[in-house]
Design an enzyme around this catalytic site. Sequence first.
Site, PDB file in Angstrom:
ATOM      1  N   SER A  18       0.826  -1.224   0.000  1.00 15.47           N
ATOM      2  CA  SER A  18       0.000   0.000   0.000  1.00 15.47           C
ATOM      3  C   SER A  18       0.852   1.263   0.000  1.00 15.47           C
ATOM      4  O   SER A  18       0.310   2.365  -0.037  1.00 15.47           O
ATOM      5  CB  SER A  18      -0.925  -0.011   1.221  1.00 15.47           C
ATOM      6  N   SER A 145      17.437  -4.174   5.826  1.00 13.67           N
ATOM      7  CA  SER A 145      17.870  -2.765   5.818  1.00 13.67           C
ATOM      8  C   SER A 145      19.361  -2.708   6.108  1.00 13.67           C
ATOM      9  O   SER A 145      19.906  -3.617   6.759  1.00 13.67           O
ATOM     10  CB  SER A 145      17.110  -2.002   6.908  1.00 13.67           C
ATOM     11  N   TYR A 158      14.257  -1.618  15.424  1.00 16.07           N
ATOM     12  CA  TYR A 158      14.275  -1.762  13.966  1.00 16.07           C
ATOM     13  C   TYR A 158      15.485  -2.594  13.523  1.00 16.07           C
ATOM     14  O   TYR A 158      15.345  -3.575  12.789  1.00 16.07           O
ATOM     15  CB  TYR A 158      14.337  -0.368  13.349  1.00 16.07           C
ATOM     16  N   CYS A 159      16.671  -2.190  13.993  1.00 18.50           N
ATOM     17  CA  CYS A 159      17.906  -2.824  13.515  1.00 18.50           C
ATOM     18  C   CYS A 159      17.969  -4.304  13.894  1.00 18.50           C
ATOM     19  O   CYS A 159      18.405  -5.127  13.080  1.00 18.50           O
ATOM     20  CB  CYS A 159      19.127  -2.086  14.062  1.00 18.50           C
ATOM     21  N   ILE A 191      15.834   5.361   1.341  1.00 16.53           N
ATOM     22  CA  ILE A 191      14.967   5.418   0.163  1.00 16.53           C
ATOM     23  C   ILE A 191      13.846   6.428   0.439  1.00 16.53           C
ATOM     24  O   ILE A 191      13.224   6.388   1.508  1.00 16.53           O
ATOM     25  CB  ILE A 191      14.329   4.026  -0.109  1.00 16.53           C
TER      26      ILE A 191
HETATM   27  N1  LIG Z   1      12.540   3.796   3.225  1.00 12.29           N
HETATM   28  C1  LIG Z   1      13.729   3.433   3.615  1.00 12.29           C
HETATM   29  O1  LIG Z   1      14.665   4.257   3.681  1.00 12.29           O
HETATM   30  C2  LIG Z   1      14.008   1.997   3.952  1.00 12.29           C
HETATM   31  C3  LIG Z   1      15.346   1.605   4.122  1.00 12.29           C
HETATM   32  C4  LIG Z   1      15.637   0.296   4.431  1.00 12.29           C
HETATM   33  C5  LIG Z   1      14.611  -0.633   4.547  1.00 12.29           C
HETATM   34  N2  LIG Z   1      13.322  -0.233   4.376  1.00 12.29           N
HETATM   35  C6  LIG Z   1      12.295  -1.264   4.539  1.00 12.29           C
HETATM   36  O2  LIG Z   1      11.509  -1.326   3.375  1.00 12.29           O
HETATM   37  C7  LIG Z   1      10.191  -1.791   3.713  1.00 12.29           C
HETATM   38  C8  LIG Z   1       9.173  -0.830   3.121  1.00 12.29           C
HETATM   39  O3  LIG Z   1       9.377   0.427   3.738  1.00 12.29           O
HETATM   40  P1  LIG Z   1       8.878   1.793   3.086  1.00 12.29           P
HETATM   41  O4  LIG Z   1       9.990   2.748   3.226  1.00 12.29           O
HETATM   42  O5  LIG Z   1       8.252   1.534   1.773  1.00 12.29           O
HETATM   43  O6  LIG Z   1       7.805   2.197   4.198  1.00 12.29           O
HETATM   44  P2  LIG Z   1       6.283   2.689   4.109  1.00 12.29           P
HETATM   45  O7  LIG Z   1       6.088   3.540   2.910  1.00 12.29           O
HETATM   46  O8  LIG Z   1       6.001   3.217   5.464  1.00 12.29           O
HETATM   47  O9  LIG Z   1       5.486   1.325   3.883  1.00 12.29           O
HETATM   48  C9  LIG Z   1       5.368   0.387   4.922  1.00 12.29           C
HETATM   49  C10 LIG Z   1       4.384  -0.662   4.483  1.00 12.29           C
HETATM   50  O10 LIG Z   1       4.270  -1.623   5.525  1.00 12.29           O
HETATM   51  C11 LIG Z   1       2.891  -1.884   5.755  1.00 12.29           C
HETATM   52  N3  LIG Z   1       2.630  -2.256   7.142  1.00 12.29           N
HETATM   53  C12 LIG Z   1       3.054  -1.627   8.257  1.00 12.29           C
HETATM   54  N4  LIG Z   1       2.530  -2.218   9.338  1.00 12.29           N
HETATM   55  C13 LIG Z   1       1.761  -3.244   8.905  1.00 12.29           C
HETATM   56  C14 LIG Z   1       0.955  -4.208   9.533  1.00 12.29           C
HETATM   57  N5  LIG Z   1       0.793  -4.270  10.858  1.00 12.29           N
HETATM   58  N6  LIG Z   1       0.297  -5.105   8.749  1.00 12.29           N
HETATM   59  C15 LIG Z   1       0.411  -5.076   7.406  1.00 12.29           C
HETATM   60  N7  LIG Z   1       1.154  -4.174   6.742  1.00 12.29           N
HETATM   61  C16 LIG Z   1       1.821  -3.261   7.485  1.00 12.29           C
HETATM   62  C17 LIG Z   1       2.210  -0.573   5.425  1.00 12.29           C
HETATM   63  O11 LIG Z   1       0.847  -0.836   5.092  1.00 12.29           O
HETATM   64  P3  LIG Z   1      -0.378   0.025   5.721  1.00 12.29           P
HETATM   65  O12 LIG Z   1       0.115   1.420   5.886  1.00 12.29           O
HETATM   66  O13 LIG Z   1      -1.447  -0.128   4.705  1.00 12.29           O
HETATM   67  O14 LIG Z   1      -0.664  -0.656   6.984  1.00 12.29           O
HETATM   68  C18 LIG Z   1       3.004  -0.109   4.210  1.00 12.29           C
HETATM   69  O15 LIG Z   1       2.472  -0.679   3.035  1.00 12.29           O
HETATM   70  C19 LIG Z   1      10.141  -1.849   5.230  1.00 12.29           C
HETATM   71  O16 LIG Z   1      10.347  -3.173   5.656  1.00 12.29           O
HETATM   72  C20 LIG Z   1      11.316  -0.979   5.653  1.00 12.29           C
HETATM   73  O17 LIG Z   1      11.822  -1.340   6.894  1.00 12.29           O
HETATM   74  C21 LIG Z   1      13.001   1.051   4.087  1.00 12.29           C
END
Ligand SMILES: NC(=O)c1ccc[n+]([C@@H]2O[C@H](COP(=O)([O-])OP(=O)(O)OC[C@H]3O[C@@H](n4cnc5c(N)ncnc54)[C@H](OP(=O)(O)O)[C@@H]3O)[C@@H](O)[C@H]2O)c1
Length: 259
Positions: A18, A145, A158-159, A191
């Site tokens: 989403s 990550s 988180y880490c 990201i």
């Molecule tokens: N952005 C960065 O810099 C970065 C860096 C390293 C790793 N990551 C990893 O990449 C992944 C995606 O992150 P993003 O940056 O795209 O974050 P984001 O835009 O906040 O997206 C997080 C996603 O996780 C879902 N989610 C959270 N809690 C949930 C729950 N209880 N049940 C089901 N779905 C849930 C959210 O869905 P809803 O909102 O619909 O619940 C959303 O689709 C994560 O695992 C994050 O740790 C991100």
Amino acid sequence: MKNPFRLENKIFLVTGASSGIGKEVAIAITKQGGKVIITGRNKERLGGTYKQLVDYKKNYMDTYDLENIDGIANWILSIIHKNNIRLDGFVHCAGINILKPTMILNNKELDKSMKINFYSGIELLRCLGRPKISNKNSSFVFISSVGGILGELGALAYCTSKAALIVAVKTAALELARFSYRVNCIAPGMIETPMLKQYKNLLLEEQISALPKKIPLGLGNPNDVANAAVFLLSDAAKWITGTTLVVDGGYTCGGRLTN
Ligand SMILES: NC(=O)c1ccc[n+]([C@@H]2O[C@H](COP(=O)([O-])OP(=O)(O)OC[C@H]3O[C@@H](n4cnc5c(N)ncnc54)[C@H](OP(=O)(O)O)[C@@H]3O)[C@@H](O)[C@H]2O)c1
């Protein structure tokens, strides 16, 4: 000759679809000819992703809160059985980042972080990493990550959850190779997504402007991770298992001095 990077005739589950990285992963899979089951909690935003999929009506979407670990098996298996489909793997993108210094972090928060980032992904692997459910050569990808490699101030919850994934894929890769299944992680750096925005909200203006300078190639975008995920899902990666692909614009290369 068949292009090994294409995903035709394959179906993948994408969690966290989403928003941010998961959304781009789902779209990228369909651009390479694959189909997806997408999930997240927010129905409206999930529907927004669904409409952006190539031939969207041939794909599946359903909301689910992955914090409810015990319900995961019933939920995902009922979708699979109802639609009479077999899977070819997943990308577990759902994640949360609880930012709190270690000394005031409580076990409830630590548990929540582990549930969504780690336990739910492992439960999905237990449900789907079976020959009755997933085809031969299936590929299971977890979004970890660089925080799972380096550690980060105020991000113990988180880490540790992300580090757990990096080790988990090694054991899972050993155990599931007998079905010709592959299990890998991607470790993204910073990201541009709503999660990074939430992190930036906690920083001072000068800290925010210093962020890109820590990364040789600057900040990444969700597509950079989505392309890596498509590669790991595809037959082009058929001899890659138990590993972590770092996608971080050079962040973990070393020195922090900028030129
Ligand atoms: N952005 C960065 O810099 C970065 C860096 C390293 C790793 N990551 C990893 O990449 C992944 C995606 O992150 P993003 O940056 O795209 O974050 P984001 O835009 O906040 O997206 C997080 C996603 O996780 C879902 N989610 C959270 N809690 C949930 C729950 N209880 N049940 C089901 N779905 C849930 C959210 O869905 P809803 O909102 O619909 O619940 C959303 O689709 C994560 O695992 C994050 O740790 C991100």
